[in-house]
Write an enzyme that holds these catalytic residues in place. Structure first.
Site, short mmCIF file in Angstrom:
data_model
loop_
_atom_site.label_atom_id
_atom_site.label_comp_id
_atom_site.label_asym_id
_atom_site.label_seq_id
_atom_site.Cartn_x
_atom_site.Cartn_y
_atom_site.Cartn_z
N GLY A 46 0.80 -1.23 0.00
CA GLY A 46 0.00 0.00 0.00
C GLY A 46 0.83 1.26 0.00
CB CYS A 48 2.64 1.79 4.62
SG CYS A 48 3.91 1.48 5.81
N GLY A 185 2.94 22.40 7.39
CA GLY A 185 3.98 22.10 8.39
C GLY A 185 3.56 20.97 9.29
N GLY A 186 2.98 19.92 8.67
CA GLY A 186 2.61 18.71 9.42
C GLY A 186 3.68 17.65 9.25
CD GLU A 207 0.63 24.52 9.42
OE1 GLU A 207 0.99 23.51 8.83
OE2 GLU A 207 -0.56 24.77 9.71
CB ALA A 268 2.76 17.99 2.72
N GLY A 270 -2.44 17.23 4.16
CA GLY A 270 -3.29 16.19 4.72
C GLY A 270 -3.64 15.13 3.69
CG HIS A 443 24.42 4.61 33.17
ND1 HIS A 443 23.87 5.86 33.04
CD2 HIS A 443 25.77 4.79 33.33
CE1 HIS A 443 24.83 6.77 33.13
NE2 HIS A 443 26.00 6.14 33.31
P1 FAD Z 1 -2.96 2.06 2.32
O1 FAD Z 1 -1.57 1.81 2.75
O2 FAD Z 1 -3.31 3.38 1.73
O3 FAD Z 1 -3.31 0.91 1.28
C1 FAD Z 1 -4.52 0.89 0.58
C2 FAD Z 1 -4.41 -0.04 -0.61
O4 FAD Z 1 -5.70 -0.20 -1.15
C3 FAD Z 1 -3.52 0.50 -1.74
O5 FAD Z 1 -2.63 -0.51 -2.16
C4 FAD Z 1 -4.53 0.84 -2.86
O6 FAD Z 1 -3.99 0.62 -4.16
C5 FAD Z 1 -5.64 -0.16 -2.56
N1 FAD Z 1 -6.97 0.25 -3.04
C6 FAD Z 1 -7.61 1.44 -2.89
N2 FAD Z 1 -8.85 1.39 -3.43
C7 FAD Z 1 -9.00 0.13 -3.92
C8 FAD Z 1 -10.08 -0.56 -4.56
N3 FAD Z 1 -11.24 0.01 -4.84
N4 FAD Z 1 -9.87 -1.86 -4.94
C9 FAD Z 1 -8.70 -2.47 -4.68
N5 FAD Z 1 -7.68 -1.87 -4.06
C10 FAD Z 1 -7.82 -0.60 -3.67
N6 FAD Z 1 2.39 6.04 8.84
C11 FAD Z 1 3.12 5.59 9.88
O7 FAD Z 1 2.58 4.92 10.76
N7 FAD Z 1 4.46 5.85 9.98
C12 FAD Z 1 5.10 6.58 9.04
O8 FAD Z 1 6.32 6.79 9.16
C13 FAD Z 1 4.36 7.09 7.95
N8 FAD Z 1 4.97 7.82 7.00
C14 FAD Z 1 4.23 8.25 5.92
C15 FAD Z 1 4.89 9.02 4.96
C16 FAD Z 1 4.18 9.49 3.86
C17 FAD Z 1 4.89 10.30 2.81
C18 FAD Z 1 2.80 9.16 3.72
C19 FAD Z 1 2.01 9.61 2.51
C20 FAD Z 1 2.13 8.41 4.67
C21 FAD Z 1 2.85 7.95 5.80
N9 FAD Z 1 2.25 7.21 6.81
C22 FAD Z 1 2.98 6.78 7.88
C23 FAD Z 1 0.82 6.86 6.75
C24 FAD Z 1 0.66 5.41 6.26
O9 FAD Z 1 1.22 5.29 4.97
C25 FAD Z 1 -0.81 5.04 6.23
O10 FAD Z 1 -1.39 5.29 7.50
C26 FAD Z 1 -0.99 3.57 5.91
O11 FAD Z 1 -0.42 3.25 4.66
C27 FAD Z 1 -2.48 3.21 5.89
O12 FAD Z 1 -2.62 1.86 5.62
P2 FAD Z 1 -3.96 1.28 4.97
O13 FAD Z 1 -3.78 -0.20 4.97
O14 FAD Z 1 -5.13 1.85 5.66
O15 FAD Z 1 -4.02 1.83 3.48
P1 NAD Z 2 -0.90 16.82 8.32
O1 NAD Z 2 -2.31 16.86 8.68
O2 NAD Z 2 0.08 16.18 9.24
O3 NAD Z 2 -0.37 18.33 8.06
C1 NAD Z 2 -0.97 19.16 7.11
C2 NAD Z 2 -0.64 20.60 7.48
O4 NAD Z 2 -1.00 21.44 6.40
C3 NAD Z 2 -1.43 21.08 8.70
O5 NAD Z 2 -0.51 21.57 9.66
C4 NAD Z 2 -2.34 22.17 8.14
O6 NAD Z 2 -2.58 23.21 9.04
C5 NAD Z 2 -1.54 22.64 6.93
N1 NAD Z 2 -2.33 23.24 5.85
C6 NAD Z 2 -3.51 22.79 5.32
N2 NAD Z 2 -3.92 23.60 4.30
C7 NAD Z 2 -2.98 24.58 4.18
C8 NAD Z 2 -2.85 25.72 3.32
N3 NAD Z 2 -3.74 25.99 2.38
N4 NAD Z 2 -1.77 26.54 3.47
C9 NAD Z 2 -0.84 26.27 4.45
N5 NAD Z 2 -0.93 25.20 5.29
C10 NAD Z 2 -1.98 24.37 5.16
O7 NAD Z 2 -0.84 16.16 6.87
P2 NAD Z 2 0.38 15.61 5.98
O8 NAD Z 2 1.67 16.18 6.46
O9 NAD Z 2 -0.04 15.82 4.57
O10 NAD Z 2 0.36 14.07 6.29
C11 NAD Z 2 -0.84 13.31 6.07
C12 NAD Z 2 -0.98 12.21 7.07
O11 NAD Z 2 -0.10 11.14 6.72
C13 NAD Z 2 -0.57 12.58 8.50
O12 NAD Z 2 -1.60 13.24 9.18
C14 NAD Z 2 -0.27 11.23 9.07
O13 NAD Z 2 -1.47 10.61 9.46
C15 NAD Z 2 0.34 10.49 7.90
N6 NAD Z 2 1.82 10.55 7.97
C16 NAD Z 2 2.44 10.00 9.05
C17 NAD Z 2 3.82 10.05 9.15
C18 NAD Z 2 4.47 9.43 10.35
O14 NAD Z 2 3.83 8.64 11.04
N7 NAD Z 2 5.74 9.74 10.63
C19 NAD Z 2 4.57 10.66 8.17
C20 NAD Z 2 3.91 11.22 7.09
C21 NAD Z 2 2.53 11.15 6.99
#
Ligand code: FAD
Ligand code: NAD
Length: 459
Positions: A46, A48, A185-186, A207, A268, A270, A443
């Site tokens: 996915g 992730c 800035g998330g 942000e 970025a 959300g 430690h």
């Molecule tokens: P997903 O991983 O989104 O998987 C969904 C799957 O469903 C995909 O393979 C898609 O192709 C498939 N799909 C969708 N619709 C259909 C359909 N109709 N039929 C068949 N298949 C379909 N989370 C963390 O915990 N730690 C992190 O460090 C972290 N870093 C991140 C960094 C970035 C840049 C991003 C974008 C996200 C990050 N996340 C992180 C968030 C994490 O990726 C998601 O929370 C996680 O992948 C969610 O898992 P999921 O199984 O719900 O869905």
């Molecule tokens: P986020 O919700 O963390 O941050 C988005 C930021 O964008 C917020 O601070 C919001 O106030 C700001 N924003 C929204 N609209 C704006 C605008 N028009 N102008 C300026 N700022 C604006 O979302 P993200 O960084 O896109 O990440 C998405 C999600 O993916 C996260 O919430 C998290 O669940 C997941 N993720 C997790 C990790 C991790 O676990 N380390 C890493 C990456 C992503």
């Protein structure tokens, strides 16, 4: 059902092969249920594995190596400026990291006899899923698990393009832009902003909230804000980006004053759930106003045979939450008593310094009128932090005043993402400050800060 389609029957069909989906499927298979995964990309992992957690952490490791080499100067070791070759870097990330893990997952699926079908799943009622794609078929199921995840949210009125990137595009590192605008800035804005800054971009981060990582304890955000304040060219808080467009080889951004120009922008702001076009209207499952599928404490939708897990069910959108929900749902389908009733879902922002937290924050406890005691252990007093040349960390504990029960843990500093595991274990299991204080911590380690903070809560 389309005439001529292959029709198959399984105990469980999982729609989506991300961390939620594959965790659910593997556990279902372990429990003796015939299980099939339908994934739109035809692969496991996915967002992730392919465009999220793993590739971003691989790039953050590169940034970490560069930062450590720079810091080494203070210790009397000089490496000279880094020479970054993007092709080997991309190859390492794609093949040695993502590719290797993807092969591993495919192997586990084979070993557990979980078939992965490449196609888009669309419900045709409470017992039937149509698979659209190269191998169209209809799957009749005993139970279904929706794990379709999420996708990047777009800025209203802004069309992503060659130079206006979402996180998926930015993770490909098409180049190292001289001037990069980061909108948001998330989690992603800060993690990938630091990656590009380390590779050599001049990063401007905008942000709309008054601080970075809105909603996170300011005590934890402050050391990170100080660090990015030095690494980024500019940080504009309380500033909303409304207009963004590509003009020739540049991106023009409007945020008050004359439009500013950049070589690339990363949006970025959300993520939003992928629940549209799933045919859920043919079932009793309900979707809320933001597109999240509504579930109960067992992750069951309003349709008793259909469950939903992971990002498509709401926040926090984190891989480990999806995985836990997947395992819970497998148990429920197998008829075992189980519920998604975890007290904490730890969160980690993998920046430098890392920020991690779990449970109830000080502000949330006070807002709820709870009587709490708060302990802060500054890493300036940590022997291990001193040996790493990193005194910028903090360990913060929130405990119930009357009982000493730990209800929240916050950390900032190198390694916070690993250290939060102890906090999660303590809060999940209702440990008291005295339990942690009486546990011998090795430690010199950063984990001693947890013990020290707990000791300071004792009368
Ligand atoms: P997903 O991983 O989104 O998987 C969904 C799957 O469903 C995909 O393979 C898609 O192709 C498939 N799909 C969708 N619709 C259909 C359909 N109709 N039929 C068949 N298949 C379909 N989370 C963390 O915990 N730690 C992190 O460090 C972290 N870093 C991140 C960094 C970035 C840049 C991003 C974008 C996200 C990050 N996340 C992180 C968030 C994490 O990726 C998601 O929370 C996680 O992948 C969610 O898992 P999921 O199984 O719900 O869905
Ligand atoms: P986020 O919700 O963390 O941050 C988005 C930021 O964008 C917020 O601070 C919001 O106030 C700001 N924003 C929204 N609209 C704006 C605008 N028009 N102008 C300026 N700022 C604006 O979302 P993200 O960084 O896109 O990440 C998405 C999600 O993916 C996260 O919430 C998290 O669940 C997941 N993720 C997790 C990790 C991790 O676990 N380390 C890493 C990456 C992503």
């Amino acid at each position: 059902m389309v005439m001529g389609d292959l029709v198959r029957e399984v105990d469980v069909v999982v729609v989506g092969g991300g961390p939620g989906g594959y965790s659910a499927a593997f556990r279902c298979a372990d429990l003796g249920l015939e299980t099939l995964i339908v994934d739109g990309d035809g692969r496991l992992g996915g967002a992730c594995l392919h465009e999220g957690c793993i590739p971003s952490k691989a790039l953050l490791h590169v940034a970490h190596v560069i930062a450590e080499a720079e810091r080494a100067r203070e210790l009397g070791v000089e490496f000279g400026p880094p020479q970054v070759a993007l092709d080997p870097l991309r190859k390492w990330k794609a093949e040695r990291v993502v590719g290797k893990l993807a092969k591993g997952l495919a192997g586990v699926a084979r070993a557990k006899k979980v078939e992965v079908v490449n196609g888009r799943g669309v419900f045709e009622g409470a017992r039937s899923l149509r698979v659209e794609g190269e191998a169209p078929q209809t799957i009749r199921f005993g139970h279904a698990i929706v794990a379709t995840g999420s996708e990047p949210a777009a800025l209203p009125g802004v069309t992503p393009g060659e130079r206006i990137m979402d996180s998926t595009a930015a993770l490909e590192v098409p180049d190292v832009p001289e001037r990069l605008l980061v909108v948001g800035g998330g989690y992603i804005g800060l993690e990938l902003g630091q990656v590009y800054a380390a590779l050599g971009s001049r990063v401007t981060l905008v942000e709309m909230a008054d601080g970075l990582l809105p909603g996170v304890d300011p005590d934890l955000v402050q050391p990170l804000a100080r660090a990015v304040g030095k690494q980024f060219a500019e940080i504009r808080l309380g500033t909303r980006i409304d207009g963004l467009r590509e003009v020739g080889a540049e991106v023009e951004a409007a945020f008050g004053g004359p439009p500013a120009r950049f070589d690339r922008a990363l949006v970025a702001v959300g993520r939003r759930p992928r629940s549209a076009g799933l045919g859920l209207e043919t079932t009793r499952a309900r979707v809320d106003g933001r597109g999240f599928i509504a579930v109960d404490g067992s992750c069951r939708t309003d349709d008793p045979r259909i469950f939903a897990i992971g990002d498509v069910t709401g926040e926090p959108m984190l891989a480990h939450r999806a995985m836990r929900q997947g395992k819970v749902v497998a148990e429920v389908i197998a008829g075992r008593p189980a519920a998604f009733d975890n007290v904490v879902v730890p969160a980690v922002v993998f920046t430098d310094p890392e920020v991690a937290w779990c449970g109830v924050s000080e502000a949330a406890a006070r807002a709820a009128g709870r009587e709490v005691k708060v302990a802060r252990f500054a890493w300036a007093a940590s022997g291990r932090a001193a040996t790493l040349g990193r005194a910028d960390g903090l360990t913060k504990l929130v405990a119930e005043a009357a009982t000493g029960r730990l209800i929240g843990v916050g950390l900032v500093g190198p390694g916070a993402g690993e250290l939060i595991a102890e906090g999660a274990l303590a809060v999940e299991n209702a440990l008291l400050a005295e339990d942690v204080a009486a546990t011998i911590h090795a430690h010199p380690t950063l984990s001693e800060g947890f013990m020290e903070a707990a000791e300071s809560l004792l009368g």
